[in-house]
Write a protein that holds these residues in place. Structure first.
Motif, PDB file in Angstrom:
ATOM      1  N   ARG A   1       0.579  -1.283   0.173  1.00 30.96           N
ATOM      2  CA  ARG A   1      -0.003  -0.090   0.138  1.00 30.96           C
ATOM      3  C   ARG A   1       0.785   1.090   0.101  1.00 30.96           C
ATOM      4  N   LEU A   2       0.619   2.391  -0.591  1.00 35.11           N
ATOM      5  CA  LEU A   2       1.092   3.774  -0.714  1.00 35.11           C
ATOM      6  C   LEU A   2       0.047   4.551  -0.120  1.00 35.11           C
ATOM      7  N   ARG A   3       0.551   5.382   0.705  1.00 39.66           N
ATOM      8  CA  ARG A   3      -0.406   6.381   1.145  1.00 39.66           C
ATOM      9  C   ARG A   3       0.504   7.760   1.454  1.00 39.66           C
ATOM     10  N   GLN A   4      -0.348   8.825   1.566  1.00 39.83           N
ATOM     11  CA  GLN A   4       0.382  10.035   2.034  1.00 39.83           C
ATOM     12  C   GLN A   4       0.251  10.090   3.347  1.00 39.83           C
ATOM     13  N   ALA A   5       1.256  10.305   4.083  1.00 41.82           N
ATOM     14  CA  ALA A   5       1.461  10.510   5.734  1.00 41.82           C
ATOM     15  C   ALA A   5       1.408  11.711   5.847  1.00 41.82           C
ATOM     16  N   GLY A   6       1.363  12.828   5.244  1.00 44.97           N
ATOM     17  CA  GLY A   6       1.597  14.385   5.753  1.00 44.97           C
ATOM     18  C   GLY A   6       2.316  15.167   4.386  1.00 44.97           C
ATOM     19  N   ALA A   7       2.497  16.229   4.829  1.00 46.62           N
ATOM     20  CA  ALA A   7       2.997  17.348   3.674  1.00 46.62           C
ATOM     21  C   ALA A   7       4.272  18.096   4.497  1.00 46.62           C
ATOM     22  N   SER A   8       5.124  18.255   3.336  1.00 41.82           N
ATOM     23  CA  SER A   8       6.181  19.113   3.756  1.00 41.82           C
ATOM     24  C   SER A   8       5.704  20.824   4.097  1.00 41.82           C
ATOM     25  N   ARG A   9       6.487  21.277   4.739  1.00 42.33           N
ATOM     26  CA  ARG A   9       6.306  23.001   4.698  1.00 42.33           C
ATOM     27  C   ARG A   9       5.894  23.646   3.259  1.00 42.33           C
ATOM     28  N   ALA A  10       6.557  22.956   1.957  1.00 40.61           N
ATOM     29  CA  ALA A  10       6.253  23.503   0.985  1.00 40.61           C
ATOM     30  C   ALA A  10       5.169  22.967   0.201  1.00 40.61           C
ATOM     31  N   GLY A  11       4.533  21.985   0.939  1.00 36.06           N
ATOM     32  CA  GLY A  11       3.361  21.185   0.539  1.00 36.06           C
ATOM     33  C   GLY A  11       3.773  19.922  -0.227  1.00 36.06           C
ATOM     34  N   GLU A  12       4.719  19.391  -0.274  1.00 35.30           N
ATOM     35  CA  GLU A  12       5.324  18.291  -0.878  1.00 35.30           C
ATOM     36  C   GLU A  12       4.612  16.996  -0.200  1.00 35.30           C
ATOM     37  N   PRO A  13       4.441  16.058  -0.761  1.00 40.78           N
ATOM     38  CA  PRO A  13       3.677  14.773  -0.081  1.00 40.78           C
ATOM     39  C   PRO A  13       4.803  13.970   0.531  1.00 40.78           C
ATOM     40  N   LEU A  14       4.398  13.569   1.745  1.00 38.00           N
ATOM     41  CA  LEU A  14       5.362  12.570   2.489  1.00 38.00           C
ATOM     42  C   LEU A  14       4.810  11.242   2.371  1.00 38.00           C
ATOM     43  N   TRP A  15       5.130  10.270   1.468  1.00 39.25           N
ATOM     44  CA  TRP A  15       4.798   9.114   1.220  1.00 39.25           C
ATOM     45  C   TRP A  15       5.353   7.906   2.181  1.00 39.25           C
ATOM     46  N   LEU A  16       4.466   7.199   2.495  1.00 37.55           N
ATOM     47  CA  LEU A  16       4.517   5.989   3.476  1.00 37.55           C
ATOM     48  C   LEU A  16       4.367   4.790   2.388  1.00 37.55           C
ATOM     49  N   LEU A  17       5.275   3.976   2.262  1.00 34.77           N
ATOM     50  CA  LEU A  17       5.136   2.491   1.283  1.00 34.77           C
ATOM     51  C   LEU A  17       4.910   1.515   2.480  1.00 34.77           C
ATOM     52  N   SER A  18       3.884   0.870   2.566  1.00 32.24           N
ATOM     53  CA  SER A  18       3.735  -0.320   3.634  1.00 32.24           C
ATOM     54  C   SER A  18       3.607  -1.775   2.746  1.00 32.24           C
ATOM     55  N   VAL A  19       4.218  -2.666   3.474  1.00 35.51           N
ATOM     56  CA  VAL A  19       4.288  -4.215   2.729  1.00 35.51           C
ATOM     57  C   VAL A  19       3.884  -4.833   4.203  1.00 35.51           C
ATOM     58  N   GLY A  20       2.776  -5.678   3.769  1.00 37.13           N
ATOM     59  CA  GLY A  20       2.399  -6.514   4.662  1.00 37.13           C
ATOM     60  C   GLY A  20       1.720  -5.829   5.961  1.00 37.13           C
ATOM     61  N   GLY A  21       1.458  -6.703   7.068  1.00 38.83           N
ATOM     62  CA  GLY A  21       1.287  -5.909   8.534  1.00 38.83           C
ATOM     63  C   GLY A  21      -0.240  -6.049   8.446  1.00 38.83           C
ATOM     64  N   HIS A  22      -1.029  -6.794   7.906  1.00 36.18           N
ATOM     65  CA  HIS A  22      -2.457  -6.882   8.114  1.00 36.18           C
ATOM     66  C   HIS A  22      -2.911  -7.899   9.322  1.00 36.18           C
ATOM     67  N   ASP A  23      -3.965  -7.320   9.736  1.00 36.77           N
ATOM     68  CA  ASP A  23      -4.174  -8.335  11.113  1.00 36.77           C
ATOM     69  C   ASP A  23      -4.673  -9.694  10.504  1.00 36.77           C
ATOM     70  N   HIS A  24      -4.103 -10.539  11.499  1.00 33.39           N
ATOM     71  CA  HIS A  24      -4.577 -11.945  10.915  1.00 33.39           C
ATOM     72  C   HIS A  24      -5.076 -13.063  12.313  1.00 33.39           C
ATOM     73  N   ARG A  25      -5.782 -13.948  11.821  1.00 35.05           N
ATOM     74  CA  ARG A  25      -6.068 -14.772  13.083  1.00 35.05           C
ATOM     75  C   ARG A  25      -5.084 -15.736  13.630  1.00 35.05           C
ATOM     76  N   ASP A  26      -4.916 -16.044  14.816  1.00 35.06           N
ATOM     77  CA  ASP A  26      -4.092 -17.019  15.436  1.00 35.06           C
ATOM     78  C   ASP A  26      -4.788 -18.360  15.441  1.00 35.06           C
ATOM     79  N   ARG A  27      -4.091 -19.567  16.303  1.00 35.66           N
ATOM     80  CA  ARG A  27      -4.623 -20.756  15.987  1.00 35.66           C
ATOM     81  C   ARG A  27      -5.892 -20.916  17.060  1.00 35.66           C
ATOM     82  N   ARG A  28      -6.313 -19.921  17.824  1.00 33.37           N
ATOM     83  CA  ARG A  28      -7.487 -19.733  18.439  1.00 33.37           C
ATOM     84  C   ARG A  28      -8.516 -19.128  17.793  1.00 33.37           C
ATOM     85  N   ASP A  29      -8.183 -18.423  16.540  1.00 34.29           N
ATOM     86  CA  ASP A  29      -9.264 -17.762  15.797  1.00 34.29           C
ATOM     87  C   ASP A  29      -9.349 -16.293  16.417  1.00 34.29           C
TER      88      ASP A  29
END
Length: 431
Positions: free
Chosen positions: A35-63
């Protein structure tokens, strides 16, 4: 550990725009994972980009729903240290290819924490120290995203800092890694808490890639060192021993992760390598050497200050440069006092004195290089004289330290290995 990148060809340092395009391509190619999303902006208005890999919630063995732990990798916090963005992309690609680091963990990459500064420091591929300094820029401390909290009250923090601390609050990272670089020297790692066992893979990587380990880093003077090139910062509430800068690291965004039991690692890698910062032999006269280095730095700073004179600018492109010149020059008297005061070490390694030597040279050189950019923009007659000064200092710096270029791909590989090793060692401790 993931397979290494190809080191047979050199790379260029990507710009923030190029990083965003590459990140968007990864997100489009792996929509279920990336996923790629904007996490903020600089003083000049430039985007601060956050690239995320994985990190989804999941179910353990006990669901039961389980929230994954997170790693936050921050690139581009210092405008003149451009390797971090390339490393962030390389790490993201590795984590996409190799599922092992993603098991129960999300990886998040802030691609450039200071896009405004990066736009002023233009180094896609410097071919010499002089080439690097021709377009040099490093903001004053209060304008640096990670350092600002140590120098400014909360209501005056820049938007880049607020965006970074908001990310830390959101992700609560078990590990935060800040990717930094040095112009000339060796590699080292600073930690807000010790990560047992990190010194071994870090040192092995540096040796394989012919990168010196900076065993006496001036940035970490007096800090505990559990292994060569690994330094642990002073605990909050204790004296900050020996660090030659006005900022208190313990008030930086590095320590913000401690609110969530996180650890921060700062991984430094050189653009040009020098074996003089990896010499463990005792120096014969540390205090004498420091007096000499302090005297030289004072003289060089006086030359730059005289050339700076009454220069003024309201140009939005050169005003940040002149602020940075003044900030750098203002640091130098405090630093020389510390080098020559009663706290100066009576015993030290040659590596430590070499690191201090390099630190002093780069301060006066950076001030002169940024002043040169202002003078050139104004068509000032003093520009030619400052140009000769910058050229001569660059040549002396490179010759004194026998500088050799470290290919960008090699810098990226070493940083990537060190980040993965820090994660693996920290995960092993927490199991």
């Amino acid at each position: 550990m993931a397979s290494p990148v190809t080191l047979t060809r050199d790379m260029c340092y990507p710009t923030p725009h190029e990083l965003a395009l590459a990140a968007r391509a990864l997100a489009d190619e792996h929509p279920a994972l990336v996923r790629l999303r904007q996490a903020g902006a600089s003083r000049a208005g430039e985007p601060l980009w956050l690239l995320s890999v994985g990190g989804h919630d999941h179910r353990d063995r006990r669901d039961r729903q389980v929230r994954p732990r997170n790693v936050l990798v921050v690139a581009g916090a210092h405008a003149n240290e451009p390797v971090g963005g390339a490393t962030a992309l390389a790490l993201a690609r590795r984590v996409i290819r190799d599922p092992a680091p993603r098991v129960g963990c999300g990886w998040h990459f802030l691609l450039c924490a200071d896009p405004d500064g990066a736009a002023l420091h233009r180094t896609p591929r410097p071919y010499s120290l002089l080439d690097y300094h021709r377009n040099f820029f490093r903001p004053p401390g209060p304008e640096q995203p990670e350092w600002a909290p140590s120098l400014l009250p909360p209501d005056r923090l820049p938007p880049e800092t607020r965006a970074l601390t908001a990310l830390i609050d959101e992700l609560r990272p078990a590990l935060q890694v800040s990717l930094h670089g040095t112009d000339l020297g060796g590699s080292w790692v600073q930690l807000t808490r010790d990560i047992p066992g990190l010194a071994e893979p870090f040192g092995k990587s540096a040796a394989e890639l012919r990168i010196p380990v900076e065993t006496g880093a001036s940035d970490a003077a007096g800090w505990p060192s559990p292994g060569p090139g690994i330094f642990v910062m002073p605990e909050p509430g204790t004296p900050a021993a020996g660090a030659f800068h006005p900022e208190d690291t313990r008030l930086s965004t590095w320590y913000h992760a401690h609110r969530y039991a996180g650890t921060t690692a700062i991984v430094e890698v050189p653009m040009w390598a020098s074996d003089l910062v990896d010499d463990p032999a005792p120096h014969p006269d540390p205090r004498g050497a420091l007096r000499m280095l302090a005297g030289r730095l004072t003289e060089e700073a006086a030359r730059v200050a005289a050339l700076r004179g009454g220069i003024r600018t309201t140009d939005p492109l050169t005003a940040p440069l002149l602020r940075a010149v003044d900030w750098t020059l203002a640091l130098i008297p405090r630093i020389t006092v510390e080098w020559t005061g009663p706290g100066a070490p009576a015993e030290a390694t040659s590596a430590y004195i070499g690191s201090i030597d390099a630190f002093g040279r780069r301060l006066s050189l950076r001030a002169a290089a940024m002043l040169l950019r202002v003078l050139r923009a104004q068509g000032h007659p003093a520009a030619s004289g400052v140009d000769r000064l910058v050229t001569g200092w660059c040549e002396e710096f490179a010759a004194r330290f026998q500088a050799r270029w470290v290919p960008v791909a090699t810098q990226v590989e070493h940083q990537s290995r060190t980040v993965l090793a820090a994660y693996e060692r920290l995960a092993a401790v927490r199991r």
